[in-house]
Enzyme design. Structure first.
Site: not given
Ligand code: ADP
Length: 448
Positions: A221, A255, A352
């Site tokens: 993940e 996230c 990110e």
């Protein structure tokens, strides 16, 4: 605040040996599914009795507001153990109708994959431990859990409660330590059957390489850069509040954060100015101050990373409508930031940031928004804000993302699968989908 052991390769080795022994021949091996479920329920009860302690540990260790740990991290973690406790007795196979010439009785069994290494990050330390441990234990695996070096405290406390609940020795083995010293040997260990990892996409790729040695199963993940899409038919105030929550929750260290805000032309200025205005209502400070709604980032390293991206964004030509720099001159605080004049080529739009920084762009129509939204290597989540039910479903169907929130954001449930398309990961956490990644299917065929 606390001293924590720095686990190394030999500690991982010892933990893997204990997990292996318990899985192959120990009491876990013969325990009934009903008993496994009861133990998980007992753990959930114990965790609930210690809710406030967990919330305080989480706030101290991670920096997040105590109110957030109380409302989100702790109850969601408890619920995960309860939900998976119910699954322990429902891991079933199928009977298979055979077409092969002759007569056969064939069925499948779902068996635990074995010894699993579980490596978790620092943004939701207790919750990530629960997401990993609960399904593994429900199906009968044994685990070596490695918490993030920044935030090991709640996992260690959970370990004490796991002992108190009565799980047999060797079922859960918690090894604290750094990624290179403890995480890497766990990912590479030849006696580990599966590795489950949550963290950055960059480290996820290293895990994959480490896992290649014995071809252990892998679930990942990883990172995200979620599009959060506002259509002009939407109530503007609701969209503003939703867009702000999507990016600023947990200091943006999420996230699935809605870090790319796309607003339909016509309401773009109103929405982005509204989000910028909203940042003034965010009170920054210690997580233990009840009036605070945004705490510090987790570490010095994270502070440098996020402020580095802010400088990069400005140098790429972005403008800040709100925030744009470190908050104050001590601690790891960053101003909640809204960047406009951005485009798809900028690194602040593509990469990110993992902080309270949203990049905003206007769009014209559905074709344009779908191509902008999917123009990313990530695919963890997305948001849509509209009153038009038909457009909502059409967009949701075409987004390459594991979770799509419509007129809500950051809504999690132990029953709702979560995971990524593309470079956001492999496999799903939660729901019954996660059980697949902790089980093997065995086909048994009997000639009659
Ligand atoms: P972040 O970038 O958000 O800090 P990381 O992906 O670096 O997240 O870390 C998430 C988890 O992965 C932590 O528990 C960390 O210790 C671990 N980790 C980091 N590097 C490695 C590695 N090479 N192998 C295994 N685990 C690692």
């Amino acid at each position: 605040m606390a001293h924590v052991a720095q686990g190394e390769k030999e500690d991982i080795d010892r933990a893997v040996r204990a997990a292996r022994r318990t899985f192959d021949s120990g009491p876990w091996h013969t325990m009934t599914p009903s008993m496994r479920g009861r133990l998980l329920n007992k753990l959930a009860d114990l965790a609930e009795q210690h809710s406030e302690e967990f919330a305080q540990l989480e706030s101290l260790d991670n920096g997040k507001p105590l109110s957030v740990a109380r409302a989100a991290d702790v109850p969601l973690a408890i619920d995960m153990f309860c939900y998976m406790a119910g699954w322990a007795t429902k891991i079933e196979g199928n009977t298979i109708p055979m077409s092969f010439p002759g007569q056969y009785f064939a069925y499948t069994l779902r068996e635990p994959v074995g010894v699993v290494g579980q490596i978790i990050p620092w943004n939701f330390p207790l919750l990530m431990a629960a997401w990993k441990l609960a399904p593994a234990l429900a199906v009968g695996c044994t685990s070596i859990l490695k918490p993030a070096q920044q935030t090991p405290l709640s996992a260690l406390r959970l370990g004490e409660l796991i002992m108190e609940a009565g799980f047999p020795a060797g079922v859960v083995n918690i090894v604290t330590g750094f990624g290179s010293g403890a995480g890497a040997p766990l990912a590479a260990h030849p006696a580990v059957d599966k590795i489950a990892f949550t963290g950055s996409t960059e480290v996820g790729k290293m895990i994959l390489q480490a896992a290649a040695g014995n071809l252990k199963k892998v679930s990942l993940e990883l990172g995200g850069k979620a599009p959060n899409i506002v259509l002009k038919d939407m109530d503007v105030q609701t969209a503003i509040a939703g867009a702000a929550h999507a990016i600023f929750f947990n200091q943006g260290q999420v996230c699935c954060a809605g870090s790319r805000l796309y607003v339909e032309k016509g309401v773009f200025d109103q929405v982005v100015e509204g989000v910028a205005e909203h940042t003034k209502k965010i009170k920054i400070g210690s997580g233990f101050d009840p009036s605070v709604t945004m705490g510090p980032l987790v570490s010095d390293e994270q502070l440098s990373r996020v402020t580095g991206y802010l400088q990069l964004g400005m140098s790429e030509g972005a403008k800040s409508l709100a925030g744009g720099q470190r908050y104050g001159d001590h601690g790891y605080f960053v101003e909640p930031t809204v960047l406009v004049s951005t485009n798809q080529n900028m690194r602040v739009v593509r990469e990110e940031i993992f902080g309270p920084v949203v990049v905003a762009q206007p769009f014209d129509d559905l074709d344009e928004i779908l191509s902008l939204a999917n123009d990313t290597v990530f695919g963890l989540s997305a948001g849509i804000w509209t009153r038009d039910i038909s457009k909502a479903h059409r967009i949701a169907a075409q987004l390459k993302a594991g979770t799509v929130w419509i007129n809500c954001y950051n809504v999690f449930d132990a029953a709702l699968p979560f995971g990524g398309y593309k470079q956001s990961g492999w496999g799903r956490e939660m729901g019954h989908a996660v059980l697949e990644s902790y089980t093997e299917v065995k086909s048994v065929c009997i000639g009659l």
